[in-house]
Every structure is written in C-alpha cells, then in structure tokens.
Write an enzyme that holds these catalytic residues in place. Structure first.
Site, short mmCIF file in Angstrom:
data_model
loop_
_atom_site.label_atom_id
_atom_site.label_comp_id
_atom_site.label_asym_id
_atom_site.label_seq_id
_atom_site.Cartn_x
_atom_site.Cartn_y
_atom_site.Cartn_z
N LYS A 146 58.16 70.70 67.31
CA LYS A 146 57.54 71.71 68.16
C LYS A 146 58.40 71.77 69.43
O LYS A 146 57.93 71.55 70.56
CB LYS A 146 56.08 71.31 68.45
CG LYS A 146 55.26 72.37 69.14
CD LYS A 146 54.91 73.57 68.26
CE LYS A 146 54.22 74.64 69.08
NZ LYS A 146 54.08 75.92 68.35
N ASP A 154 52.04 63.47 58.72
CA ASP A 154 50.70 63.18 58.19
C ASP A 154 50.06 64.49 57.71
O ASP A 154 49.55 64.59 56.59
CB ASP A 154 49.87 62.52 59.30
CG ASP A 154 48.49 62.09 58.83
OD1 ASP A 154 48.30 61.93 57.61
OD2 ASP A 154 47.60 61.93 59.69
N ASP A 178 49.73 66.21 53.50
CA ASP A 178 48.48 66.57 52.83
C ASP A 178 48.56 68.01 52.32
O ASP A 178 48.11 68.32 51.21
CB ASP A 178 47.28 66.45 53.79
CG ASP A 178 46.63 65.08 53.74
OD1 ASP A 178 47.36 64.09 53.53
OD2 ASP A 178 45.40 64.99 53.92
N ASP A 184 54.19 74.73 63.25
CA ASP A 184 53.21 75.77 62.88
C ASP A 184 53.81 76.71 61.84
O ASP A 184 53.17 77.08 60.85
CB ASP A 184 52.68 76.52 64.11
CG ASP A 184 53.75 76.91 65.12
OD1 ASP A 184 54.93 76.54 64.92
OD2 ASP A 184 53.42 77.59 66.10
N TYR A 196 50.56 58.32 67.23
CA TYR A 196 49.64 57.38 66.58
C TYR A 196 49.80 55.96 67.14
O TYR A 196 48.93 55.12 66.94
CB TYR A 196 49.84 57.35 65.06
CG TYR A 196 49.38 58.63 64.34
CD1 TYR A 196 49.05 59.77 65.04
CD2 TYR A 196 49.28 58.67 62.96
CE1 TYR A 196 48.65 60.92 64.40
CE2 TYR A 196 48.88 59.82 62.30
CZ TYR A 196 48.56 60.94 63.03
OH TYR A 196 48.15 62.08 62.38
C1 IPM Z 1 47.75 58.72 55.70
C2 IPM Z 1 46.36 58.62 56.25
C3 IPM Z 1 46.36 57.68 57.42
C4 IPM Z 1 47.35 58.19 58.44
C5 IPM Z 1 45.01 57.44 58.09
C6 IPM Z 1 43.95 57.01 57.10
C7 IPM Z 1 45.10 56.49 59.24
O1 IPM Z 1 45.90 59.88 56.61
O2 IPM Z 1 48.29 57.70 55.24
O3 IPM Z 1 48.32 59.80 55.71
O4 IPM Z 1 47.02 59.03 59.25
O5 IPM Z 1 48.48 57.77 58.42
MG MG Z 2 47.18 61.43 56.09
#
Ligand code: IPM
Ligand code: MG
Length: 362
Positions: free
Chosen positions: A189, A245, A249, A221, A142
């Site tokens: 990985k 990231d 989620d 994975d 990133y």
């Molecule tokens: C998070 C979000 C952010 C990230 C995005 C919105 C840039 O997905 O905080 O997890 O990828 O870090």
């Molecule tokens: Mg995120």
C-alpha cells in the site's frame, strides 16, 4: 533415515486431520524406507486448558529441537473471551516468532479435479489457478507495538519493517519465481504506508540479481480485486504479514476450498513449521467430517522443504490427485466430481485410508 517431528494437533478438527496426516507420512515411510518419529506437544486451547498458557515453554523447546513441526489448528469459541495475550492464536504467533520461521509459503493451486468448486466463471479462471503467496510471518503489524491509552478509549497497533526483514522475503520471492513462471508481484500500500515504500525500495535494489524475473508492484486493494478479476496474471506474490494473511484466504476460495491449501513456514536454519491454512472448525470437530487433505499436502511440503525428499513429496501429491480423480470427496468439496463418476462422499478417516492406499500405488 529417521526424522523427528514435533506434532501439535491443537484444537477443534486439529487432532482429526493431524492423525490422518501422520498415517500418510507413515505410508510414505513404509514405501521409501524412512522412519518418522512423533513427539506430541500442546499449544492453543488444549494448552490453555491443561497449563493455563497457550504456548508452554516446553512446547517451543521441543519444536525448536525437532527436524520439522506439524500443526493442525488452534482456537475455538471456548477461549474467545480470554484477553489477547492468553488467546490460543497467541500460540501461533509465539511459535512463528520463537522458531524464527519468517517466510510463509502458501501455494494456491486449483486442482483440475476440483474445477467445479471454483466460484469464478470459467472464462475468468481460464486455465486454472497456480499462485504462490509468500507472506512475511514474523514481523509487521502482527508483531509490532500495540496498546491502549490509559482511559481505554483509544488503541494502536504498529506496522514496522526493517530492510533486512523485507530483503529475505523478496529474495525468496525472486528465487521462487525463477523456478516458476518468472513473475514476482510485490503487494503493498505504497500510496499510503512508509513501510510499503521501503518494500519497494528493497525490491528495486535486488532486481538486478534476477534479470529473468519480471518484477511488478500492486496496491493491496487492487490485488484483492485482481485476484477475482484475472487471477491468471499472478505467479509469485510477496507481501507483508497482514496483507498475506488476507490475500491467502481469498486465493484459497478461488481454488474451491480452504480445506485443500497447505503451507510451509521457513527460516534460515532450524525446523520448518507446516500447517494447513484453514482454522479449527469447532462446529465439525471430532465428527469425522473434516477434510484432511490440506494437512496431508502440508506434509508433502515438509518432505520437500525440510527433508529434501522430492520423490516422496511428489508421491503424496499424486496420491491426493488420484483419490480425487476417483471421485472421493469430503463434504467441503462435495459436488465437484466430473463426468459420470459422481461424488463418493467420505469422512476424515476414510479419506485418510484412501490416501494411504494410493501412496502405496502411485
Ligand atoms: C493464518 C491464521 C492466523 C494468522 C491466525 C489464526 C492468528 O489466520 O494462519 O492465516 O493470522 O496468521
Ligand atoms: Mg489467516
């Protein structure tokens, strides 16, 4: 004691949830004799609209000088067609990098009150879920070199990590594991990526300092699969920016709703950055529908990590549990009340009222 908090309500539901989080903090202040002083600054789409830039210099300066920063969410369809360097998300990366908050702590905790919202079968989820994901936040792909070829027909993003960038995350991983179930899993990985092999080397070189912690490694994975197959095997996960990231989620969904998960981003010294892990949900912005609990729980993390106010942090967490115990639910967690209580569906503001009230009582 007085604490200066830089506030970034941001876009979409950001202002809705940050408003309630400040009310919760003020209720804590009232009960325990602290003053929280807020300085509101612009970032994301709101900043683009008024200054032309997602992260104005003044915002970063105010954040760096604050005792802590509370952020709602940034982004929305209105700004989706802007070039990468001008998108609202750029503000998030700029803040993280600028504040040097390299460690992102994302606890994925399934509250027993919300067990019905968990999409996994009871026999899979077992006793619940209590995982701490430690995501590296200011390096990796990133933040790496990226670009396009002159003919615009190829593009690249680069994953790069230094030993020191990895070591400071692994250290937090071991130390967090010591305070929990003493298991640290490094997710990578390493069968493909050289950076992943370096992550393993660093972890190996540090493990003798933490003989009580069981260290393991898992390919990302496989980890994505194991999280839904047998989530109880995880305690602390330490991983790179991108893998963290994605996996956070996934873990949030196992707890029932992304609207419940808090996060803390910490550096060596200087203020921490606190934000819910969910996005700006533009479709429900300003409609009194958003769940403010992830942001309120992020304030609990702020009290704990930045201000060392454990009792106060605990009070917020208990207040959230009590309100859920009583059957109060925002739309995203509706349908989860146990027993004969039934859901009592409420909006953002009413949920905030209930938390304020509970903070005075728990
Ligand atoms: C998070 C979000 C952010 C990230 C995005 C919105 C840039 O997905 O905080 O997890 O990828 O870090
Ligand atoms: Mg995120």
């Amino acid at each position: 004691m007085k604490y200066n908090i830089a506030l970034i309500p941001g876009d979409g539901i950001g202002p809705d949830i940050v408003r309630e989080a400040c009310r919760a903090l003020d209720a804590v202040g009232l009960r325990f004799g602290h003053a929280f002083v807020y300085t509101e600054v612009l970032a994301g789409g709101a900043a683009i609209d008024s200054t032309g830039h997602p992260l104005p210099e003044e915002t970063l300066e105010t954040c760096k000088k604050a005792d802590a920063v509370l952020l709602g969410a940034v982004g929305g369809p209105k700004w989706d067609t802007l070039p990468g360097s001008l998108r609202p998300e750029k503000a998030l990366l700029g803040l993280r990098g600028g504040m040097q908050v390299y460690a992102n702590l994302r606890p994925a905790l399934m509250l027993k009150q919300l067990a019905d919202a968990c999409p996994l079968k009871p026999e899979v989820i077992g006793d619940g879920l209590d995982i701490l994901i430690i995501r590296e936040l200011t390096g990796g792909i990133y933040f790496g070199d990226r670009g396009r070829s002159d003919d615009n027909r190829s593009a690249w993003d680069t994953e790069a990590y230094s030993w020191d960038e990895i070591a400071r995350i692994i250290k937090i991983g071991f130390e967090s594991a010591l305070k929990r179930k003493k298991r640290l899993c490094v997710v990578d990985k390493a069968n493909i990526l050289e950076t992943s092999r370096l992550w393993r080397e660093v972890a190996e070189s540090m493990k003798h300092n933490y003989p009580e912690v069981v260290l393991s490694y898992m390919y990302v994975d496989n980890a994505a699969m194991q999280l839904v197959r047998n989530p109880g095997q995880f305690d602390v996960i330490a991983t790179s920016n991108m893998f963290g990231d994605i996996l956070s989620d996934e873990a949030s969904q196992i707890t029932g709703s992304i609207g419940m998960l808090a996060s803390a981003s910490l550096g060596d010294s200087g203020p921490g950055l606190y934000e819910p892990i969910h996005g700006s949900a533009p479709d429900i912005a300003g409609q009194d529908k958003a769940n403010p609990l992830a942001t309120i729980l992020s304030c609990a993390m702020m009290l704990r990590y930045s201000f060392n106010l454990e009792k106060e942090a605990w009070t917020i967490e208990r207040a959230v549990e009590r309100v859920l115990d009583d059957g109060w639910r925002t739309g995203d967690i509706a349908g989860t009340s146990v027993g004969s209580l039934g859901d009592k569906l409420v909006g953002t503001t009413k949920m905030g009222d209930l938390i304020v009230d509970a903070i005075g009582k728990v």
